[in-house]
Write a protein that holds these residues in place. Structure first.
Motif, PDB file in Angstrom:
ATOM      1  N   TRP A   1      -4.411 150.575  18.497  1.00 13.95           N
ATOM      2  CA  TRP A   1      -2.673 150.624  18.928  1.00 13.95           C
ATOM      3  C   TRP A   1      -2.433 150.405  20.236  1.00 13.95           C
ATOM      4  O   TRP A   1      -1.613 149.745  20.916  1.00 13.95           O
ATOM      5  CB  TRP A   1      -1.851 151.749  18.405  1.00 13.95           C
ATOM      6  N   LEU A   2      -3.408 150.896  21.389  1.00 13.69           N
ATOM      7  CA  LEU A   2      -3.547 150.883  23.041  1.00 13.69           C
ATOM      8  C   LEU A   2      -3.849 150.148  23.205  1.00 13.69           C
ATOM      9  O   LEU A   2      -2.915 149.915  24.282  1.00 13.69           O
ATOM     10  CB  LEU A   2      -4.637 152.346  23.717  1.00 13.69           C
ATOM     11  N   THR A   3      -4.496 149.254  22.945  1.00 14.76           N
ATOM     12  CA  THR A   3      -4.342 147.945  23.277  1.00 14.76           C
ATOM     13  C   THR A   3      -2.774 146.805  23.016  1.00 14.76           C
ATOM     14  O   THR A   3      -3.311 146.058  24.024  1.00 14.76           O
ATOM     15  CB  THR A   3      -5.929 146.659  22.709  1.00 14.76           C
ATOM     16  N   PHE A   4      -2.911 146.874  21.671  1.00 11.15           N
ATOM     17  CA  PHE A   4      -1.540 146.617  21.579  1.00 11.15           C
ATOM     18  C   PHE A   4      -0.693 146.907  22.235  1.00 11.15           C
ATOM     19  O   PHE A   4       0.579 146.167  23.353  1.00 11.15           O
ATOM     20  CB  PHE A   4      -1.526 146.904  19.469  1.00 11.15           C
ATOM     21  N   TRP A   5      -0.248 148.454  22.718  1.00 10.81           N
ATOM     22  CA  TRP A   5       1.031 148.378  23.742  1.00 10.81           C
ATOM     23  C   TRP A   5       0.816 148.192  25.015  1.00 10.81           C
ATOM     24  O   TRP A   5       1.665 147.558  25.683  1.00 10.81           O
ATOM     25  CB  TRP A   5       1.069 150.407  23.062  1.00 10.81           C
ATOM     26  N   ARG A   6      -0.496 147.885  25.200  1.00 13.88           N
ATOM     27  CA  ARG A   6      -0.940 147.796  26.644  1.00 13.88           C
ATOM     28  C   ARG A   6      -0.664 146.156  26.954  1.00 13.88           C
ATOM     29  O   ARG A   6      -0.310 145.996  28.341  1.00 13.88           O
ATOM     30  CB  ARG A   6      -2.049 148.181  27.068  1.00 13.88           C
ATOM     31  N   ASP A   7      -0.629 146.001  25.891  1.00 13.67           N
ATOM     32  CA  ASP A   7      -0.516 144.189  26.205  1.00 13.67           C
ATOM     33  C   ASP A   7       0.738 143.564  26.302  1.00 13.67           C
ATOM     34  O   ASP A   7       1.327 142.749  26.801  1.00 13.67           O
ATOM     35  CB  ASP A   7      -0.847 143.003  25.080  1.00 13.67           C
ATOM     36  N   LEU A   8       2.066 144.326  25.362  1.00  7.52           N
ATOM     37  CA  LEU A   8       3.474 144.623  25.680  1.00  7.52           C
ATOM     38  C   LEU A   8       3.746 144.579  26.852  1.00  7.52           C
ATOM     39  O   LEU A   8       4.905 143.920  27.569  1.00  7.52           O
ATOM     40  CB  LEU A   8       4.083 145.308  24.196  1.00  7.52           C
ATOM     41  N   VAL A   9       3.235 145.857  27.284  1.00  3.24           N
ATOM     42  CA  VAL A   9       3.924 146.297  28.617  1.00  3.24           C
ATOM     43  C   VAL A   9       3.557 145.498  30.326  1.00  3.24           C
ATOM     44  O   VAL A   9       4.356 145.144  30.434  1.00  3.24           O
ATOM     45  CB  VAL A   9       2.935 147.992  28.707  1.00  3.24           C
ATOM     46  N   ALA A  10       2.158 144.749  29.720  1.00  2.00           N
ATOM     47  CA  ALA A  10       1.433 143.761  30.717  1.00  2.00           C
ATOM     48  C   ALA A  10       2.385 142.485  30.491  1.00  2.00           C
ATOM     49  O   ALA A  10       2.588 141.948  31.602  1.00  2.00           O
ATOM     50  CB  ALA A  10      -0.150 143.227  30.101  1.00  2.00           C
ATOM     51  N   ARG A  11       3.244 142.610  29.777  1.00  2.48           N
ATOM     52  CA  ARG A  11       3.934 141.071  29.729  1.00  2.48           C
ATOM     53  C   ARG A  11       5.456 141.372  29.450  1.00  2.48           C
ATOM     54  O   ARG A  11       6.178 140.217  29.596  1.00  2.48           O
ATOM     55  CB  ARG A  11       3.855 140.265  27.880  1.00  2.48           C
ATOM     56  N   GLY A  12       5.426 142.687  29.890  1.00  2.11           N
ATOM     57  CA  GLY A  12       6.813 143.012  30.225  1.00  2.11           C
ATOM     58  C   GLY A  12       7.493 144.008  29.834  1.00  2.11           C
ATOM     59  O   GLY A  12       9.312 143.575  29.984  1.00  2.11           O
ATOM     60  N   LEU A  13       7.521 144.497  28.346  1.00  2.00           N
ATOM     61  CA  LEU A  13       8.075 145.531  27.268  1.00  2.00           C
ATOM     62  C   LEU A  13       7.989 146.712  28.551  1.00  2.00           C
ATOM     63  O   LEU A  13       7.419 147.104  29.199  1.00  2.00           O
ATOM     64  CB  LEU A  13       7.310 146.364  26.596  1.00  2.00           C
ATOM     65  N   SER A  14       9.183 146.925  28.725  1.00  2.00           N
ATOM     66  CA  SER A  14       9.803 147.996  29.241  1.00  2.00           C
ATOM     67  C   SER A  14      11.287 148.341  29.251  1.00  2.00           C
ATOM     68  O   SER A  14      12.244 147.807  28.193  1.00  2.00           O
ATOM     69  CB  SER A  14      10.307 147.578  31.545  1.00  2.00           C
ATOM     70  N   GLY A  15      11.544 149.976  29.454  1.00  2.00           N
ATOM     71  CA  GLY A  15      13.209 149.974  29.091  1.00  2.00           C
ATOM     72  C   GLY A  15      13.310 150.940  27.553  1.00  2.00           C
ATOM     73  O   GLY A  15      14.598 151.061  27.759  1.00  2.00           O
ATOM     74  N   VAL A  16      11.891 151.348  27.210  1.00  2.00           N
ATOM     75  CA  VAL A  16      12.157 151.653  25.998  1.00  2.00           C
ATOM     76  C   VAL A  16      12.736 152.806  25.871  1.00  2.00           C
ATOM     77  O   VAL A  16      12.361 154.287  26.427  1.00  2.00           O
ATOM     78  CB  VAL A  16      10.227 151.534  25.391  1.00  2.00           C
ATOM     79  N   LYS A  17      13.514 153.141  25.118  1.00  2.00           N
ATOM     80  CA  LYS A  17      14.616 154.320  24.553  1.00  2.00           C
ATOM     81  C   LYS A  17      13.686 155.779  23.348  1.00  2.00           C
ATOM     82  O   LYS A  17      14.072 156.541  23.385  1.00  2.00           O
ATOM     83  CB  LYS A  17      16.007 154.089  24.867  1.00  2.00           C
ATOM     84  N   LEU A  18      13.697 154.433  22.092  1.00  2.00           N
ATOM     85  CA  LEU A  18      12.946 155.090  21.108  1.00  2.00           C
ATOM     86  C   LEU A  18      12.319 154.384  20.425  1.00  2.00           C
ATOM     87  O   LEU A  18      12.539 153.136  20.162  1.00  2.00           O
ATOM     88  CB  LEU A  18      14.803 155.418  20.811  1.00  2.00           C
ATOM     89  N   VAL A  19      11.308 154.774  20.249  1.00  2.00           N
ATOM     90  CA  VAL A  19      10.273 153.761  18.694  1.00  2.00           C
ATOM     91  C   VAL A  19      10.477 154.890  18.030  1.00  2.00           C
ATOM     92  O   VAL A  19      10.250 155.802  17.273  1.00  2.00           O
ATOM     93  CB  VAL A  19       8.646 153.796  19.377  1.00  2.00           C
ATOM     94  N   THR A  20      10.893 153.814  16.904  1.00  2.27           N
ATOM     95  CA  THR A  20      10.371 154.375  15.250  1.00  2.27           C
ATOM     96  C   THR A  20       9.406 153.684  14.880  1.00  2.27           C
ATOM     97  O   THR A  20       8.605 152.657  15.421  1.00  2.27           O
ATOM     98  CB  THR A  20      11.832 153.840  14.289  1.00  2.27           C
ATOM     99  N   SER A  21       8.814 154.711  14.156  1.00  7.51           N
ATOM    100  CA  SER A  21       7.429 154.073  13.386  1.00  7.51           C
ATOM    101  C   SER A  21       6.808 154.940  12.158  1.00  7.51           C
ATOM    102  O   SER A  21       7.361 155.945  12.001  1.00  7.51           O
ATOM    103  CB  SER A  21       5.592 153.937  14.665  1.00  7.51           C
ATOM    104  N   ASP A  22       6.393 154.318  11.493  1.00  8.76           N
ATOM    105  CA  ASP A  22       5.765 155.647  10.874  1.00  8.76           C
ATOM    106  C   ASP A  22       4.547 157.268  11.451  1.00  8.76           C
ATOM    107  O   ASP A  22       4.404 156.924  12.932  1.00  8.76           O
ATOM    108  CB  ASP A  22       4.173 155.373  10.326  1.00  8.76           C
ATOM    109  N   ALA A  23       3.958 157.963  11.200  1.00  3.84           N
ATOM    110  CA  ALA A  23       3.439 159.312  12.135  1.00  3.84           C
ATOM    111  C   ALA A  23       1.944 159.073  12.127  1.00  3.84           C
ATOM    112  O   ALA A  23       1.358 159.950  12.476  1.00  3.84           O
ATOM    113  CB  ALA A  23       3.694 160.624  11.505  1.00  3.84           C
ATOM    114  N   HIS A  24       1.410 157.839  11.661  1.00  2.00           N
ATOM    115  CA  HIS A  24      -0.107 157.795  12.966  1.00  2.00           C
ATOM    116  C   HIS A  24       0.016 158.252  13.779  1.00  2.00           C
ATOM    117  O   HIS A  24       0.602 158.042  14.854  1.00  2.00           O
ATOM    118  CB  HIS A  24      -0.155 156.251  12.176  1.00  2.00           C
ATOM    119  N   ALA A  25      -1.198 159.288  13.372  1.00  2.00           N
ATOM    120  CA  ALA A  25      -1.120 160.071  15.044  1.00  2.00           C
ATOM    121  C   ALA A  25      -1.931 159.038  16.329  1.00  2.00           C
ATOM    122  O   ALA A  25      -1.427 158.872  16.873  1.00  2.00           O
ATOM    123  CB  ALA A  25      -2.963 161.153  14.881  1.00  2.00           C
ATOM    124  N   GLY A  26      -2.888 157.790  15.925  1.00  2.00           N
ATOM    125  CA  GLY A  26      -3.121 157.167  17.075  1.00  2.00           C
ATOM    126  C   GLY A  26      -1.958 156.619  17.717  1.00  2.00           C
ATOM    127  O   GLY A  26      -2.246 156.702  18.795  1.00  2.00           O
TER     128      GLY A  26
END
Length: 413
Positions: free
Chosen positions: A213-238
């Protein structure tokens, strides 16, 4: 005068000649038949036959546009009539979602040609005519699709800020090292600055763990993901830890996933009652009422179902994070899993394959489905109104400025 009975069966005569016909003749006959059908269908739309003067006419033809139509008899040049007003597209014949269907064909064909097909797949390839495809044809189709999916997966995320994001993982089976293993397909969607939903990312990870998951989110940020106010997901700790380490913002526990977690600690006979109680929390008109009803639910469970009470009390902040945002957009950010319909569409295609021949095949098929969905969202109405998005972006920026509720009519803009 007596008429002699026919010595030739017309149906049998036609069948014998078709069986002996060359592929070129079959394609020509089929093409003529299809184009005549399209012409007749367009005449129905226009209200009168082509070249006919009629008071019933409501539109006129304006030439043709050509499109290749792949059949078992080969590729046919289909002439789609154009209209002077509006558009005409024969959805009963040609599918708009061609990319996902082509991806499914290549994945199934790859499995079949590699000799890893099951009895179910043997029947499937006969149904969709894959036996007529060579390895070189499949390779060319796969190469073209892989290029399209790669361009889609690596595109810049420049339509932000993406105030609301949802993430989920699907488990699929793949053949690796001579055995069948499970892998996690990580997917994220978001709402862009114009209020439209987008597919943000797709990756395949060996397991659904923190590193993946860390690799996944870092890729999104590198491509321009910004301004996130709320993330919805399950409670997977990682997953939760990776969100906090990369995009930040608030975290909303997915209502669907949480209900399943709560059900696991609730007696089966009591679950309908507990589920109804939980639902009343989300039906309240404002944030104050939501928290007050949550307290009443806890009071009802404390002595009757202590395990359910403890579970619900511990998850309070996680499942009520949405109350910090304008109530006009609550339903979009907490209503069941935001990606639930998308997951069903992915499963509908991937269940046909069952076991993928390699990870590239997973990326190709799932990526094609996501690319098609991305295009459809771009053509639909806004998922969130611009006023609602503007108010949501101001949440948490100041403790003194009051957040003004947007006009509900903005949602239909």
């Amino acid at each position: 005068m007596t008429v002699a009975p026919h010595d030739i069966d017309p149906a049998r005569f036609l069948e014998d000649h078709l069986a002996q016909a060359s592929p070129d003749l079959l394609r020509e006959m089929l093409g003529t038949f299809i184009n005549q059908l399209l012409s007749a269908d367009a005449d129905q739309v226009c209200g009168a036959a082509y070249g006919t003067i009629s008071d019933d006419r409501i539109n006129r033809r304006n030439g043709y546009r050509h499109r290749d139509f792949d059949t078992r008899a080969g590729t046919i040049d289909v002439r789609i009539p154009k209209l002077r007003q509006g558009t005409y597209f024969p959805e009963w014949l040609l599918e708009r979602r061609r990319r996902a269907e082509a991806a499914l064909t290549t994945v199934v064909a790859t499995s079949y040609l590699l000799g890893v097909s099951t009895r179910r797949m043997d029947d499937l390839v006969k149904t969709i005519g894959i036996t007529g495809l060579s390895k070189s044809q499949v390779s060319e189709m796969a190469k073209d699709l892989d290029e399209q999916v790669a361009a889609f997966r690596t595109r810049p995320l420049d339509a932000g800020p993406y105030s609301f994001v949802a993430a989920d993982a699907l488990t699929m089976k793949v053949r690796e090292g001579g055995r069948v293993v499970k892998v996690a397909v990580l997917i994220a969607t978001g709402v862009n600055a114009e209020g439209y939903r987008e597919i943000l990312g797709l990756q395949v990870s060996s397991t659904e763990d923190g590193a993946g998951w860390l690799t996944f989110w870092r890729d999104l940020v590198a491509r321009g993901l910004s301004g996130v106010k709320l993330v919805t997901s399950d409670a997977h700790a990682g997953l939760v830890a990776a969100i906090g380490a990369t995009v930040g913002g608030s975290w909303q526990r997915c209502r669907t996933h949480y209900a399943a977690n709560l059900m696991s600690v609730t007696p089966k006979s009591s679950w309908p009652w507990v589920k109804t109680l939980l639902g009343t929390v989300f039906d309240q008109p404002d944030a104050e009422s939501v928290h007050a009803q949550f307290d009443r639910v806890l009071d009802a469970l404390e002595h009757k179902l202590p395990r359910s009470f403890e579970h619900l009390e511990a998850a309070r902040d996680e499942i009520l994070a949405f109350t910090a945002f304008p109530k006009s957009i609550w339903r979009q950010i907490w209503s069941n899993n935001p990606n639930e319909r998308l997951n069903r569409e992915i499963r509908r295609r991937t269940d046909v394959v069952g076991i993928f021949p390699n990870r590239d095949a997973i990326i190709r098929l799932v990526g094609a489905v996501l690319a098609e969905q991305h295009d459809e969202w771009a053509e639909q109405r806004r998922y969130l109104g611009l006023d609602a998005l503007d108010a949501a972006r101001r949440v948490g920026e100041t403790d003194t400025e009051e957040v003004i509720e947007p006009d509900l009519r903005a949602l239909t803009a």
